[in-house]
Design an enzyme around this catalytic site. Structure first.
Site, PDB file in Angstrom:
ATOM      1  N   SER A   1      10.900   2.778   6.845  1.00 18.35           N
ATOM      2  CA  SER A   1      10.433   1.404   6.856  1.00 18.35           C
ATOM      3  C   SER A   1      11.468   0.565   7.588  1.00 18.35           C
ATOM      4  CB  SER A   1      10.297   0.950   5.397  1.00 18.35           C
ATOM      5  OG  SER A   1       9.847  -0.363   5.322  1.00 18.35           O
TER       6      SER A   1
ATOM      7  N   ILE B   1       0.840  -1.200   0.000  1.00 19.43           N
ATOM      8  CA  ILE B   1       0.000   0.000   0.000  1.00 19.43           C
ATOM      9  C   ILE B   1       0.879   1.257   0.000  1.00 19.43           C
ATOM     10  CG2 ILE B   1      -1.782   1.282   1.250  1.00 19.43           C
ATOM     11  CD1 ILE B   1      -2.752  -1.515   2.325  1.00 19.43           C
TER      12      ILE B   1
ATOM     13  N   ARG C   1      -3.982   1.416  10.916  1.00 23.12           N
ATOM     14  CA  ARG C   1      -4.693   0.981  12.119  1.00 23.12           C
ATOM     15  C   ARG C   1      -4.650   2.102  13.136  1.00 23.12           C
ATOM     16  NH1 ARG C   1      -6.625  -2.310   9.422  1.00 23.12           N
ATOM     17  NH2 ARG C   1      -6.728  -4.578   9.671  1.00 23.12           N
TER      18      ARG C   1
ATOM     19  N   HIS D   1     -13.543   3.601   8.536  1.00 26.69           N
ATOM     20  CA  HIS D   1     -12.728   2.458   8.094  1.00 26.69           C
ATOM     21  C   HIS D   1     -13.227   1.892   6.755  1.00 26.69           C
ATOM     22  CE1 HIS D   1      -9.906  -0.938   9.710  1.00 26.69           C
ATOM     23  NE2 HIS D   1      -9.808  -0.802   8.404  1.00 26.69           N
ATOM     24  N   ILE D   2     -13.089   2.714   5.707  1.00 25.56           N
ATOM     25  CA  ILE D   2     -13.588   2.319   4.381  1.00 25.56           C
ATOM     26  C   ILE D   2     -12.460   2.200   3.351  1.00 25.56           C
ATOM     27  CG2 ILE D   2     -15.940   3.193   4.687  1.00 25.56           C
ATOM     28  CD1 ILE D   2     -15.042   5.734   3.124  1.00 25.56           C
TER      29      ILE D   2
ATOM     30  N   GLU E   1     -12.375   0.981  17.503  1.00 29.22           N
ATOM     31  CA  GLU E   1     -13.526   1.028  16.589  1.00 29.22           C
ATOM     32  C   GLU E   1     -14.642   0.100  17.077  1.00 29.22           C
ATOM     33  OE1 GLU E   1     -11.961   0.143  12.705  1.00 29.22           O
ATOM     34  OE2 GLU E   1     -10.407   1.645  12.922  1.00 29.22           O
TER      35      GLU E   1
HETATM   36  C1  GLV Z   1      -8.409  -3.372   6.338  1.00 30.75           C
HETATM   37  O1  GLV Z   1      -8.199  -2.545   7.193  1.00 30.75           O
HETATM   38  C2  GLV Z   1      -7.711  -4.588   6.173  1.00 30.75           C
HETATM   39  O2  GLV Z   1      -6.794  -4.879   6.945  1.00 30.75           O
HETATM   40  O3  GLV Z   1      -8.064  -5.330   5.250  1.00 30.75           O
HETATM   41  C1  GLV Z   2       0.088  -4.271   3.846  1.00 25.48           C
HETATM   42  O1  GLV Z   2      -0.090  -5.286   4.375  1.00 25.48           O
HETATM   43  C2  GLV Z   2       0.293  -3.986   2.476  1.00 25.48           C
HETATM   44  O2  GLV Z   2      -0.241  -4.724   1.619  1.00 25.48           O
HETATM   45  O3  GLV Z   2       0.963  -2.958   2.260  1.00 25.48           O
END
Ligand code: GLV
Ligand code: GLV
Length: 322
Positions: free
Chosen positions: A175, A156, A236, A283-284, A265
């Site tokens: 990181s 992500i 989170r 949390h969307i 939450e």
């Molecule tokens: C969402 O927060 C997930 O972890 O899939």
């Molecule tokens: C987290 O777990 C990601 O996919 O970056």
């Protein structure tokens, strides 16, 4: 006899269909998170479990239900006691990859939305306050050309970096691993956390939630940030010390925040809702129809593989197969 699967909430049908072909499937019928005592009772005797990120799956649940496989309907697995599962040789699976773009898109919505005060502006119009174009109305900050600090360069985090490049942003990241190839490929640079906090106009969090990232951002870190900077969290809630963030926002340590996740939450500190420089989402991050459908398919396939005696593609504790 067919093996039994329990799903703690209705998920997109595509996933349920895959499971129904081979297993006896029960879906918790209520439109709310399942309670612990309900989960213990209703999943008892089931072979496979698909929980949500809102369901704490601990040793007691594992022992009381006798489940043999846990396929989380999420990429994050902080709701599951992995150690307890590993000790019991229960494979734990997640849904990585399919929600990367949706979550990165939402992160960028929060970057743009906080900087350009979208929610505040919408409210302004709806509440009848607009009396005409005004050179000084709702002035925000630029995004293009600014510095973005990414904390946690997983899938992500990288997808957010790609988007930032389209906005001509300078991207720095922190990181636990230094990614030399990605630095070249994405044109991004490593920075220590304090350096990142000092330099960034936007700080966005993309680490998993673990003991090491608990309250990673609190008062001390906010004090390092620019007063004109924004903090974005689609990871989170517990990664941020929410109380200290509220203090920091009230004192003007930073300009604003865009939050999709909270400490406990669905509860969140109501002080947040009193602040106009904060965007609050429920949390969307992965909530697009395509993404949630793909998550259902992956969660179902993962579980099917394990219950058929095969090794699943997305396993958190592969050591149980050693
Ligand atoms: C969402 O927060 C997930 O972890 O899939
Ligand atoms: C987290 O777990 C990601 O996919 O970056």
């Amino acid at each position: 006899m067919k093996q039994k699967v329990f799903i703690t909430r209705l998920i997109p049908q595509a996933g349920i269909d895959i499971l129904k072909e081979h297993f006896e499937v029960t879906v918790f019928p209520e439109k709310r998170p399942i309670k612990k005592r309900e989960l213990k009772k209703l999943a008892k005797g089931c072979d496979g479990l698909i929980p949500l990120l809102t369901d704490r799956v601990d040793a007691e649940i594992m022992d009381k239900t006798g489940i043999k496989a846990i396929s989380n309907y999420a990429v994050g697995v902080d709701n599951i006691d992995i150690e307890a599962a590993t000790a019991r040789k229960i494979p734990v699976m997640n849904t990585p990859g399919v929600l990367t773009n949706a979550t990165a898109d939402l992160t960028f919505s929060l970057i743009l939305g906080t900087a350009r005060r979208l929610v505040e502006a919408d409210n302004f119009l709806r509440t009848g306050k607009w009396n005409g174009w005004d050179p000084l109305l709702l002035l925000g900050g630029d995004v293009t050309g600014k510095t973005l600090g990414i904390v946690g360069l997983g899938r992500i985090g990288k997808a957010v970096a790609e988007r930032a490049k389209g906005f001509g942003m300078e991207v720095i990241y922190n990181s636990t691993t230094k990614f030399n190839d990605d630095e070249r490929l994405l044109g991004i640079q490593f920075a220590s956390l304090s350096e990142l906090l000092k330099k960034s106009d936007f700080v966005t969090l993309h680490t998993p939630y673990t003991e090491a990232t608990h309250h990673l951002i609190g008062r001390k870190e906010l004090e390092l940030m620019k007063p004109s900077a924004y903090l974005i969290n689609t990871a989170r809630g517990q990664i941020i010390n929410e109380e200290e963030l509220i203090e920091g926002l009230k004192e003007g340590l930073i300009a604003g925040a865009g939050l999709d996740v909270y400490y406990a939450e669905p509860n969140f500190n109501k002080e947040l809702a009193k602040l106009s420089n904060v965007i609050l989402l429920p949390h969307i991050g992965s909530a697009s129809l395509e993404t949630r459908t793909n998550m259902a398919i992956i969660a179902a396939e993962n579980l099917k593989n394990v219950l058929f005696g095969n090794r699943p593609s997305h396993i958190i504790n592969p050591e149980i197969y050693d």
